[in-house]
Design a protein around this motif. Structure first.
Motif, PDB file in Angstrom:
ATOM      1  N   LEU A   1      73.226 113.172  62.980  1.00 48.93           N
ATOM      2  CA  LEU A   1      72.303 113.259  61.844  1.00 48.93           C
ATOM      3  C   LEU A   1      73.056 113.374  60.521  1.00 48.93           C
ATOM      4  CD1 LEU A   1      69.499 115.533  63.316  1.00 48.93           C
ATOM      5  CD2 LEU A   1      69.432 113.068  62.925  1.00 48.93           C
ATOM      6  N   ALA A   2      74.169 114.119  60.516  1.00 48.09           N
ATOM      7  CA  ALA A   2      74.960 114.258  59.297  1.00 48.09           C
ATOM      8  C   ALA A   2      75.568 112.919  58.887  1.00 48.09           C
ATOM      9  CB  ALA A   2      76.049 115.307  59.505  1.00 48.09           C
ATOM     10  N   VAL A   3      76.135 112.207  59.839  1.00 51.18           N
ATOM     11  CA  VAL A   3      76.733 110.903  59.553  1.00 51.18           C
ATOM     12  C   VAL A   3      75.655 109.913  59.114  1.00 51.18           C
ATOM     13  CG1 VAL A   3      77.946 108.933  60.579  1.00 51.18           C
ATOM     14  CG2 VAL A   3      78.693 111.266  61.082  1.00 51.18           C
ATOM     15  N   PHE A   4      74.505 109.938  59.767  1.00 50.52           N
ATOM     16  CA  PHE A   4      73.400 109.059  59.387  1.00 50.52           C
ATOM     17  C   PHE A   4      72.952 109.354  57.961  1.00 50.52           C
ATOM     18  CE2 PHE A   4      68.854 107.969  59.231  1.00 50.52           C
ATOM     19  CZ  PHE A   4      68.954 106.621  59.519  1.00 50.52           C
ATOM     20  N   ALA A   5      72.867 110.614  57.599  1.00 47.87           N
ATOM     21  CA  ALA A   5      72.468 111.001  56.245  1.00 47.87           C
ATOM     22  C   ALA A   5      73.482 110.522  55.216  1.00 47.87           C
ATOM     23  CB  ALA A   5      72.294 112.514  56.165  1.00 47.87           C
ATOM     24  N   ILE A   6      74.766 110.622  55.543  1.00 52.36           N
ATOM     25  CA  ILE A   6      75.809 110.161  54.621  1.00 52.36           C
ATOM     26  C   ILE A   6      75.706 108.656  54.408  1.00 52.36           C
ATOM     27  CG2 ILE A   6      78.303 109.848  54.360  1.00 52.36           C
ATOM     28  CD1 ILE A   6      78.605 112.606  55.742  1.00 52.36           C
ATOM     29  N   PHE A   7      75.533 107.909  55.488  1.00 48.41           N
ATOM     30  CA  PHE A   7      75.373 106.460  55.365  1.00 48.41           C
ATOM     31  C   PHE A   7      74.131 106.109  54.547  1.00 48.41           C
ATOM     32  CE2 PHE A   7      78.401 105.935  58.880  1.00 48.41           C
ATOM     33  CZ  PHE A   7      79.100 104.835  58.424  1.00 48.41           C
ATOM     34  N   LEU A   8      73.071 106.829  54.757  1.00 53.23           N
ATOM     35  CA  LEU A   8      71.833 106.593  54.012  1.00 53.23           C
ATOM     36  C   LEU A   8      72.041 106.832  52.526  1.00 53.23           C
ATOM     37  CD1 LEU A   8      68.958 105.754  54.714  1.00 53.23           C
ATOM     38  CD2 LEU A   8      68.348 108.156  54.785  1.00 53.23           C
ATOM     39  N   VAL A   9      72.759 107.888  52.177  1.00 51.38           N
ATOM     40  CA  VAL A   9      73.038 108.183  50.770  1.00 51.38           C
ATOM     41  C   VAL A   9      73.914 107.089  50.160  1.00 51.38           C
ATOM     42  CG1 VAL A   9      74.278 109.783  49.243  1.00 51.38           C
ATOM     43  CG2 VAL A   9      72.712 110.674  50.972  1.00 51.38           C
ATOM     44  N   VAL A  10      74.912 106.610  50.902  1.00 49.60           N
ATOM     45  CA  VAL A  10      75.789 105.556  50.396  1.00 49.60           C
ATOM     46  C   VAL A  10      75.005 104.264  50.159  1.00 49.60           C
ATOM     47  CG1 VAL A  10      77.738 104.055  51.008  1.00 49.60           C
ATOM     48  CG2 VAL A  10      77.894 106.519  51.376  1.00 49.60           C
ATOM     49  N   VAL A  11      74.162 103.884  51.099  1.00 53.55           N
ATOM     50  CA  VAL A  11      73.360 102.664  50.940  1.00 53.55           C
ATOM     51  C   VAL A  11      72.405 102.818  49.757  1.00 53.55           C
ATOM     52  CG1 VAL A  11      71.575 101.241  52.016  1.00 53.55           C
ATOM     53  CG2 VAL A  11      73.559 101.940  53.343  1.00 53.55           C
ATOM     54  N   LEU A  12      71.805 103.959  49.602  1.00 54.09           N
ATOM     55  CA  LEU A  12      70.905 104.207  48.478  1.00 54.09           C
ATOM     56  C   LEU A  12      71.662 104.107  47.157  1.00 54.09           C
ATOM     57  CD1 LEU A  12      68.048 105.033  47.593  1.00 54.09           C
ATOM     58  CD2 LEU A  12      68.810 107.399  47.722  1.00 54.09           C
ATOM     59  N   ALA A  13      72.855 104.682  47.083  1.00 53.49           N
ATOM     60  CA  ALA A  13      73.657 104.623  45.858  1.00 53.49           C
ATOM     61  C   ALA A  13      74.052 103.181  45.535  1.00 53.49           C
ATOM     62  CB  ALA A  13      74.898 105.484  46.009  1.00 53.49           C
ATOM     63  N   MET A  14      74.402 102.404  46.553  1.00 52.53           N
ATOM     64  CA  MET A  14      74.761 101.004  46.326  1.00 52.53           C
ATOM     65  C   MET A  14      73.566 100.210  45.822  1.00 52.53           C
ATOM     66  SD  MET A  14      77.323 100.392  49.593  1.00 52.53           S
ATOM     67  CE  MET A  14      76.793  98.736  49.782  1.00 52.53           C
ATOM     68  N   SER A  15      72.392 100.459  46.372  1.00 53.60           N
ATOM     69  CA  SER A  15      71.214  99.714  45.942  1.00 53.60           C
ATOM     70  C   SER A  15      70.821 100.083  44.520  1.00 53.60           C
ATOM     71  CB  SER A  15      70.058  99.944  46.904  1.00 53.60           C
ATOM     72  OG  SER A  15      69.663 101.295  46.882  1.00 53.60           O
ATOM     73  N   VAL A  16      70.949 101.346  44.156  1.00 56.41           N
ATOM     74  CA  VAL A  16      70.649 101.756  42.778  1.00 56.41           C
ATOM     75  C   VAL A  16      71.640 101.109  41.824  1.00 56.41           C
ATOM     76  CG1 VAL A  16      70.649 103.726  41.190  1.00 56.41           C
ATOM     77  CG2 VAL A  16      69.487 103.901  43.386  1.00 56.41           C
ATOM     78  N   GLY A  17      72.911 101.082  42.183  1.00 57.22           N
ATOM     79  CA  GLY A  17      73.920 100.427  41.355  1.00 57.22           C
ATOM     80  C   GLY A  17      73.643  98.950  41.190  1.00 57.22           C
ATOM     81  N   PHE A  18      73.212  98.301  42.243  1.00 59.47           N
ATOM     82  CA  PHE A  18      72.891  96.870  42.172  1.00 59.47           C
ATOM     83  C   PHE A  18      71.703  96.628  41.244  1.00 59.47           C
ATOM     84  CE2 PHE A  18      70.336  93.309  43.764  1.00 59.47           C
ATOM     85  CZ  PHE A  18      71.232  92.286  43.547  1.00 59.47           C
TER      86      PHE A  18
END
Length: 70
Positions: free
Chosen positions: A5-22
């Motif tokens: 769950l921790a790793v999944f949450a980290i990946f989710l945050v990274v994908v969200l940050a990339m999409s906001v940057g895009f």
């Protein structure tokens, strides 16, 4: 399970940050080298004389376009 769950949450945050940057940059997605447009080519096949396989494909597509119901 907690580690998953921790790793999944980290990946989710990274994908969200990339999409906001895009979204903020408003740039179109392109390859690392800029794609075919960077080479000055207007199409994928920029040959003066296409190969026999390409000619056959083009003829087949043209025939399909002529037989299409409009």
């Amino acid at each position: 399970m907690g580690l998953f769950l921790a790793v999944f949450a980290i990946f989710l945050v990274v994908v969200l940050a990339m999409s906001v940057g895009f979204i903020v940059q408003r740039k179109s997605i392109s390859g690392s080298c800029g794609g075919i447009g960077a080479l000055g080519m207007e199409k994928a096949c920029d040959c003066d004389e296409p190969c026999d396989e390409r000619k056959a494909r083009m003829a087949k597509e043209e025939q399909w376009q002529q037989n299409r119901i409009k």
